[in-house]
Design an enzyme around this catalytic site. Sequence first.
Site, PDB file in Angstrom:
ATOM      1  N   SER A 152     106.666  -0.411 -62.134  1.00  0.00           N
ATOM      2  CA  SER A 152     105.572  -0.554 -63.090  1.00  0.00           C
ATOM      3  C   SER A 152     105.705  -1.889 -63.802  1.00  0.00           C
ATOM      4  CB  SER A 152     105.624   0.583 -64.113  1.00  0.00           C
ATOM      5  OG  SER A 152     104.756   0.341 -65.196  1.00  0.00           O
ATOM      6  N   TYR A 165     110.730   4.842 -69.756  1.00  0.00           N
ATOM      7  CA  TYR A 165     109.944   4.613 -68.542  1.00  0.00           C
ATOM      8  C   TYR A 165     110.236   3.226 -67.966  1.00  0.00           C
ATOM      9  CZ  TYR A 165     105.582   4.445 -65.752  1.00  0.00           C
ATOM     10  OH  TYR A 165     104.649   4.343 -64.755  1.00  0.00           O
ATOM     11  N   LYS A 169     111.936   2.327 -64.358  1.00  0.00           N
ATOM     12  CA  LYS A 169     111.156   1.598 -63.364  1.00  0.00           C
ATOM     13  C   LYS A 169     111.855   0.315 -62.918  1.00  0.00           C
ATOM     14  CE  LYS A 169     107.615   4.297 -62.804  1.00  0.00           C
ATOM     15  NZ  LYS A 169     107.554   5.082 -61.551  1.00  0.00           N
TER      16      LYS A 169
END
Length: 307
Positions: A152, A165, A169
Amino acid sequence: MTVRFDGQVAIVTGAGNGLGRSHALALAERGAKVVVNDLGGARDGSGSSSEAAQEVVALIKQKGGEAIANGANVSSFEEVQAMVNQAMDAWGRVDILVNNAGILRDKSFSKMALEDFQTVMDVHLMGSVNCCKAVWEIMRQQQYGRIIMTASSSGLYGNFGQSNYGAAKMALVGLMNTLHLEGAKYGIHTNTLAPAAGTRMTEDLIPDKRVFDLMTPESVSAGLLALCCQQAPSRQILCAGAGGYARARIYETDGIFLAPDEQTPENVLAGWDQLSDNSQQKELQAGGEQSLKFIGKAAAALGIKLG
């Protein structure tokens, strides 16, 4: 050249909704047999249901394709191994693994419970590790495999409120780099997709419906299929969204050398502009290249003959 996957078997995790659903349908449309994996939980990972995965399987079968549903929680290696066994029992091989399953538990770092950090890491990072581990020997023995991580821009560049997150990632990029090196002689290509799409994972982040509608999952899946095919490159980060496609690359500048009596923090800071000069920057292909570069610069500056 037409990209096809006839005779190939693909596992797509998190394939009940959003990007995973689009990926699974696109692979099946081009001939792949697909394991549609989805725990069926909410966006934060809570709950479970097989309904979404079964719906995708039904859509594939309606169009004459082959697919099976699986509800494994990717953070459990035992469940992942059972999923891979299911694919092998049904079709005898696994050619493609798309690590797409993910959850969100967004909060600023100061307010985030460590449990929420760990859970996101378990699903995104360890979920991908578990799936890779479960198919790795199969792909080695086949002398063929295509593995895709889903990263991401939040990992590559950061995003407020997504420390968990983003960390997970970016970790997947590191995993890709090493699996690329270890899988090369076995015909295993490992790549990373960094998508931007309008899905339930991003609906709160993209409030403008016009923008949301531009960011179709199908546009991202076109890039995904390019990374899955026989002609796919390896160790690439493909960014995709709203019909845009780009590569993200990590470069290292040539840097500077400081003699032993000059190696102080003051001199590092004083040389910051020089060590930041990107005129001779390179994309290194393995971690050892950095050490060799620094050793070479030191040896040249100190008059040491190597080799």
